[in-house]
Write an enzyme that holds these catalytic residues in place. Sequence first.
Site, mmCIF file in Angstrom:
data_model
loop_
_atom_site.group_PDB
_atom_site.id
_atom_site.type_symbol
_atom_site.label_atom_id
_atom_site.label_comp_id
_atom_site.label_asym_id
_atom_site.label_seq_id
_atom_site.Cartn_x
_atom_site.Cartn_y
_atom_site.Cartn_z
ATOM 1 N N SER A 251 0.855 -1.188 0.000
ATOM 2 C CA SER A 251 0.000 0.000 0.000
ATOM 3 C C SER A 251 0.887 1.233 0.000
ATOM 4 O O SER A 251 2.118 1.132 0.029
ATOM 5 C CB SER A 251 -0.879 0.001 1.246
ATOM 6 O OG SER A 251 -0.079 0.301 2.370
ATOM 7 N N LYS A 252 0.240 2.391 0.008
ATOM 8 C CA LYS A 252 0.979 3.666 -0.038
ATOM 9 C C LYS A 252 2.019 3.784 1.075
ATOM 10 O O LYS A 252 3.023 4.457 0.905
ATOM 11 C CB LYS A 252 -0.007 4.823 0.040
ATOM 12 C CG LYS A 252 -0.803 4.968 -1.249
ATOM 13 C CD LYS A 252 -1.273 6.398 -1.453
ATOM 14 C CE LYS A 252 -1.949 6.547 -2.793
ATOM 15 N NZ LYS A 252 -3.401 6.602 -2.723
ATOM 16 N N ARG A 253 1.752 3.116 2.206
ATOM 17 C CA ARG A 253 2.708 3.164 3.327
ATOM 18 C C ARG A 253 4.087 2.676 2.904
ATOM 19 O O ARG A 253 5.098 3.039 3.478
ATOM 20 C CB ARG A 253 2.248 2.234 4.461
ATOM 21 C CG ARG A 253 1.124 2.727 5.271
ATOM 22 C CD ARG A 253 0.840 1.767 6.413
ATOM 23 N NE ARG A 253 0.438 0.434 5.925
ATOM 24 C CZ ARG A 253 1.102 -0.665 6.178
ATOM 25 N NH1 ARG A 253 2.195 -0.634 6.898
ATOM 26 N NH2 ARG A 253 0.684 -1.830 5.694
ATOM 27 N N GLY A 255 5.573 3.251 0.119
ATOM 28 C CA GLY A 255 6.223 4.126 -0.877
ATOM 29 C C GLY A 255 5.364 4.235 -2.118
ATOM 30 O O GLY A 255 4.150 4.018 -2.050
#
Length: 476
Positions: A251-253, A255
């Site tokens: 996920s966006k966490r 990167g």
Amino acid sequence: MTVRVRFAPSPTGYLHIGGARTALYNYLFAKSKGGTYILRIEDTDLERSKKEYEELQIADLKWLGIEHNEGPDVGGPYGPYRQSERLPIYKTHAEKLIEKGHAYYCFCTPEELEAKKEIAVRESRVPQYDGKCRNIKFEEAQNRISSGGPASIRFKAPHKAYVFMDGVRDRVVFPEGMVGDFVIMRSNGLPVYNYCCVIDDWLMKITHVIRAEEHLPNTLRQLMLYEAFEVRPPEFAHVSLLIGKDRQKLSKRHGATSVAQYKEESYLPEAMCNYLCLLGWSHPGEVDIFKKTDLVGVFGIERFQKAAAMFDLEKLQWVNGQHIKAMNAQELILKAKEFIPTDSPFHRQSVEWQEKCLDLFKSQIHFFKDFETHIAEIFSREVVENEKLVEINSWETTPQIRQYLKEEIKKLKDSGVTFVNELQINQWTEHIKGELKIKGKPLFMGMRGVLTGRDHGPELKFLIPLTPIEILADRI
Ligand code: GLU
């Protein structure tokens, strides 16, 4: 059988790297089997779907070189390829299911359904539709609809287990009772994903569905629908989950997750495809670096792996570097030039110089933009006086080398030479060895320190011919 596969993104955001991987697998499979690769836009979530996202996703796929044979922008014999343009098709087939007794109109309100769901959760039961509208007579349902009663269409889920062979997961069993009667058409006339996916895959003659593992549970409802339509389902292959280094779903966490971000960061599309392909598939020749065209005839479902695939940015960077390394000088000039700042001295040199320069540094970088650091060093007059260089300068042999090279360079410079060649460097080396009796480390490190002002770098015979003589003179 002619292979027909599809990538079916929802245009609710940018193209995710997981989506790009699915698209790539379908594309490669079609290419390998001489089949057709279709792009279908699943935009029935009218609120979240946006035309801009569709365009951006198509542009990103194009950038990756994943071009479809049929799709909303190029057309094809089984269009339209945008689900929002196929609503009458979904309606007709839903009505056929009602006629055949596989589906029925449901008049339950969202509030009613929500209340029943809450009770089920409270009683630790899996919420399933209780079948309240299952037995409403067709005529009665028609009357309620004509008098304005909003109705959804619900599919009668058969009470039995389902089994299918998945290309990645092998035998998959869905025990009886996993799902209750489910909605296929909402009361607002829009179809739900599991239903329109089946209609489209069937009518678009899709032979293989290669998609992410998170869709595995959907396959149960889809199998039920194929059965009701008396249509043979396509072959399914659910590819492994993409996870980050912490083993959580990517996920966006973790990167950058959109293809566009990598494009902006100057990753090469071929390197992206290469790396994405390795996330869940392996080359039969254990090869790590390849182009899409190398995989024609090689790519197949049998080499998908079951285990989750870990996205590793460092490996992606390495793969990018390997693709740069594999380029020849002409290709490098063509592709890398735009990533070298316009005010860089690089642009004022001859084409021959530029080719040699890029060729020299290509194996030391991961990105085109990294070339500039090396170019700047060539043109730098600065002497980097670190511990090692101080040591080199403290040897008694180094001042002798400096004195000799200083005179030599001055002579050449005065005679109008702008760059020295490899031959010249060999002559200097021979002189220092023969006349000054300096050999081994004091010779090579001494020459390097004096000529480059640094204690390390590429081979002198390649680096020095790229360095303008006035810069050598200044450093000395
Ligand atoms: N629209 C779905 C998605 O974006 C496609 C699922 C499928 O391939 O069946 O995940």
